[in-house]
Design a protein around this motif. Structure first.
Motif, PDB file in Angstrom:
ATOM      1  N   LEU A  90       0.820  -1.212   0.000  1.00 25.76           N
ATOM      2  CA  LEU A  90       0.000   0.000   0.000  1.00 25.76           C
ATOM      3  C   LEU A  90       0.854   1.263   0.000  1.00 25.76           C
ATOM      4  O   LEU A  90       0.427   2.311  -0.470  1.00 25.76           O
ATOM      5  CB  LEU A  90      -0.926   0.025   1.219  1.00 25.76           C
ATOM      6  CG  LEU A  90      -2.051  -1.014   1.244  1.00 25.76           C
ATOM      7  CD1 LEU A  90      -2.741  -1.001   2.590  1.00 25.76           C
ATOM      8  CD2 LEU A  90      -3.043  -0.758   0.123  1.00 25.76           C
TER       9      LEU A  90
ATOM     10  N   TYR B  49       2.117   4.102  -3.068  1.00 23.16           N
ATOM     11  CA  TYR B  49       1.555   5.397  -3.450  1.00 23.16           C
ATOM     12  C   TYR B  49       2.319   6.570  -2.844  1.00 23.16           C
ATOM     13  O   TYR B  49       2.221   7.682  -3.336  1.00 23.16           O
ATOM     14  CB  TYR B  49       0.083   5.486  -3.033  1.00 23.16           C
ATOM     15  CG  TYR B  49      -0.797   4.510  -3.774  1.00 23.16           C
ATOM     16  CD1 TYR B  49      -1.075   4.686  -5.127  1.00 23.16           C
ATOM     17  CD2 TYR B  49      -1.340   3.401  -3.132  1.00 23.16           C
ATOM     18  CE1 TYR B  49      -1.875   3.790  -5.816  1.00 23.16           C
ATOM     19  CE2 TYR B  49      -2.144   2.505  -3.812  1.00 23.16           C
ATOM     20  CZ  TYR B  49      -2.406   2.703  -5.152  1.00 23.16           C
ATOM     21  OH  TYR B  49      -3.197   1.818  -5.832  1.00 23.16           O
TER      22      TYR B  49
ATOM     23  N   HIS C 168      -5.726   5.035 -14.183  1.00 24.77           N
ATOM     24  CA  HIS C 168      -5.054   4.423 -13.043  1.00 24.77           C
ATOM     25  C   HIS C 168      -4.101   3.308 -13.486  1.00 24.77           C
ATOM     26  O   HIS C 168      -3.124   3.016 -12.817  1.00 24.77           O
ATOM     27  CB  HIS C 168      -6.091   3.904 -12.043  1.00 24.77           C
ATOM     28  CG  HIS C 168      -5.501   3.383 -10.785  1.00 24.77           C
ATOM     29  ND1 HIS C 168      -4.677   4.140  -9.986  1.00 24.77           N
ATOM     30  CD2 HIS C 168      -5.577   2.177 -10.198  1.00 24.77           C
ATOM     31  CE1 HIS C 168      -4.292   3.409  -8.951  1.00 24.77           C
ATOM     32  NE2 HIS C 168      -4.828   2.224  -9.051  1.00 24.77           N
TER      33      HIS C 168
ATOM     34  N   ASN D 167       0.426   4.566 -12.874  1.00 23.91           N
ATOM     35  CA  ASN D 167      -0.162   5.015 -11.613  1.00 23.91           C
ATOM     36  C   ASN D 167      -0.454   6.513 -11.602  1.00 23.91           C
ATOM     37  O   ASN D 167      -0.360   7.176 -10.586  1.00 23.91           O
ATOM     38  CB  ASN D 167       0.721   4.643 -10.414  1.00 23.91           C
ATOM     39  CG  ASN D 167       0.579   3.185 -10.069  1.00 23.91           C
ATOM     40  OD1 ASN D 167      -0.508   2.626 -10.161  1.00 23.91           O
ATOM     41  ND2 ASN D 167       1.673   2.561  -9.684  1.00 23.91           N
TER      42      ASN D 167
ATOM     43  N   MET E 275      -5.693   6.991  -2.303  1.00 25.23           N
ATOM     44  CA  MET E 275      -5.504   5.757  -3.061  1.00 25.23           C
ATOM     45  C   MET E 275      -5.297   4.574  -2.108  1.00 25.23           C
ATOM     46  O   MET E 275      -5.825   3.488  -2.333  1.00 25.23           O
ATOM     47  CB  MET E 275      -4.322   5.886  -4.027  1.00 25.23           C
ATOM     48  CG  MET E 275      -4.488   6.990  -5.072  1.00 25.23           C
ATOM     49  SD  MET E 275      -6.010   6.888  -6.015  1.00 25.23           S
ATOM     50  CE  MET E 275      -5.703   5.388  -6.935  1.00 25.23           C
ATOM     51  N   ILE E 276      -4.556   4.808  -1.026  1.00 27.73           N
ATOM     52  CA  ILE E 276      -4.380   3.768  -0.005  1.00 27.73           C
ATOM     53  C   ILE E 276      -5.734   3.448   0.625  1.00 27.73           C
ATOM     54  O   ILE E 276      -6.104   2.282   0.794  1.00 27.73           O
ATOM     55  CB  ILE E 276      -3.361   4.217   1.071  1.00 27.73           C
ATOM     56  CG1 ILE E 276      -1.964   4.340   0.450  1.00 27.73           C
ATOM     57  CG2 ILE E 276      -3.364   3.262   2.265  1.00 27.73           C
ATOM     58  CD1 ILE E 276      -0.914   4.976   1.363  1.00 27.73           C
TER      59      ILE E 276
ATOM     60  N   GLN F 165      -8.678   3.788  -0.663  1.00 27.48           N
ATOM     61  CA  GLN F 165      -9.487   3.043  -1.632  1.00 27.48           C
ATOM     62  C   GLN F 165      -9.114   1.553  -1.609  1.00 27.48           C
ATOM     63  O   GLN F 165      -9.982   0.700  -1.632  1.00 27.48           O
ATOM     64  CB  GLN F 165      -9.263   3.578  -3.046  1.00 27.48           C
ATOM     65  CG  GLN F 165      -9.835   4.944  -3.290  1.00 27.48           C
ATOM     66  CD  GLN F 165     -11.332   4.924  -3.390  1.00 27.48           C
ATOM     67  OE1 GLN F 165     -12.021   5.321  -2.462  1.00 27.48           O
ATOM     68  NE2 GLN F 165     -11.845   4.451  -4.479  1.00 27.48           N
ATOM     69  N   GLU F 166      -7.830   1.267  -1.598  1.00 27.07           N
ATOM     70  CA  GLU F 166      -7.398  -0.138  -1.617  1.00 27.07           C
ATOM     71  C   GLU F 166      -7.771  -0.879  -0.345  1.00 27.07           C
ATOM     72  O   GLU F 166      -8.177  -2.021  -0.393  1.00 27.07           O
ATOM     73  CB  GLU F 166      -5.888  -0.227  -1.874  1.00 27.07           C
ATOM     74  CG  GLU F 166      -5.571  -0.007  -3.327  1.00 27.07           C
ATOM     75  CD  GLU F 166      -4.306  -0.704  -3.775  1.00 27.07           C
ATOM     76  OE1 GLU F 166      -3.905  -1.729  -3.201  1.00 27.07           O
ATOM     77  OE2 GLU F 166      -3.718  -0.172  -4.726  1.00 27.07           O
TER      78      GLU F 166
ATOM     79  N   LYS G 264     -11.421  -1.622  -0.545  1.00 24.31           N
ATOM     80  CA  LYS G 264     -11.732  -2.618  -1.575  1.00 24.31           C
ATOM     81  C   LYS G 264     -11.617  -4.026  -0.989  1.00 24.31           C
ATOM     82  O   LYS G 264     -12.350  -4.916  -1.374  1.00 24.31           O
ATOM     83  CB  LYS G 264     -10.732  -2.470  -2.737  1.00 24.31           C
ATOM     84  CG  LYS G 264     -11.307  -2.813  -4.071  1.00 24.31           C
ATOM     85  CD  LYS G 264     -10.344  -2.756  -5.228  1.00 24.31           C
ATOM     86  CE  LYS G 264      -9.284  -1.703  -5.172  1.00 24.31           C
ATOM     87  NZ  LYS G 264      -8.397  -1.677  -6.307  1.00 24.31           N
ATOM     88  N   LYS G 265     -10.695  -4.191  -0.057  1.00 22.64           N
ATOM     89  CA  LYS G 265     -10.445  -5.511   0.538  1.00 22.64           C
ATOM     90  C   LYS G 265     -11.511  -5.910   1.546  1.00 22.64           C
ATOM     91  O   LYS G 265     -11.623  -7.061   1.896  1.00 22.64           O
ATOM     92  CB  LYS G 265      -9.057  -5.522   1.205  1.00 22.64           C
ATOM     93  CG  LYS G 265      -7.921  -5.377   0.205  1.00 22.64           C
ATOM     94  CD  LYS G 265      -6.597  -5.272   0.908  1.00 22.64           C
ATOM     95  CE  LYS G 265      -5.481  -5.024  -0.093  1.00 22.64           C
ATOM     96  NZ  LYS G 265      -4.204  -4.788   0.557  1.00 22.64           N
TER      97      LYS G 265
END
Length: 167
Positions: A4, A7, A76, A80, A158-159, A161-162, A165-166
């Protein structure tokens, strides 16, 4: 290294450390949501164009016109990047026709407004300053005084979001 953190790689240790600690302790999402409790409502490309033009007309009236401002779902995946400015010049009947286009990563369709503004400012600055040099960042800071903090926060988004997402 935590994947992560890609970014924000290149940022100094005093920034990486607290972010790493918040991620590892599970506090990052709560911290980010407290920092940015609401997302913008600029969902359509027409609204994005109008939003961008308002900033351009305030700070960069005498620069070349914009022909398009859109959300782009492919950005994206390319290096990146979070946004792109493209300039196309074509000879048409002895005259040079130019087009400036701005593309914002679709992930920012559901982002806090200050982060969208930072990306728009960044891409607008490229109309006048092509390189990421001192003049470029001075122009960005002229249009958005908190530019550097918001640039970091966009990467933190962005972190965020990731992580979400998990879940």
């Amino acid at each position: 290294m935590n994947p992560l953190l890609r970014y924000i790689q290149g940022y100094p240790q005093h920034i990486l450390e607290p972010v790493t600690q918040m991620i590892e302790s599970g506090r990052f999402t709560t911290w980010f949501e407290k920092r940015y409790p609401a997302n913008h409502d600029i969902k359509s490309e027409k609204a994005l164009f109008e939003y961008t033009m308002a900033i351009k007309n305030r700070y960069m009236k005498k620069t070349a016109p914009l022909s398009k401002v859109i959300y782009d779902s492919k950005i994206h995946l390319i290096n990146n990047a979070l946004g792109l400015h493209t300039y196309v010049a074509k000879v048409h009947g002895g005259k040079i026709k130019s087009k400036n286009e701005i593309r914002i990563a679709s992930v920012f369709k559901n982002a806090p407004e200050p982060l969208l503004r930072m990306l728009v400012v960044h891409e607008l600055a490229h109309i006048k300053e092509k390189e990421h040099d001192k003049a470029f960042y001075q122009l960005c800071c002229h249009m958005e005084p908190d530019y550097h903090q918001l640039e970091l926060d966009a990467r933190l988004f962005m972190i965020y979001q990731e992580i979400n997402k998990k879940k």
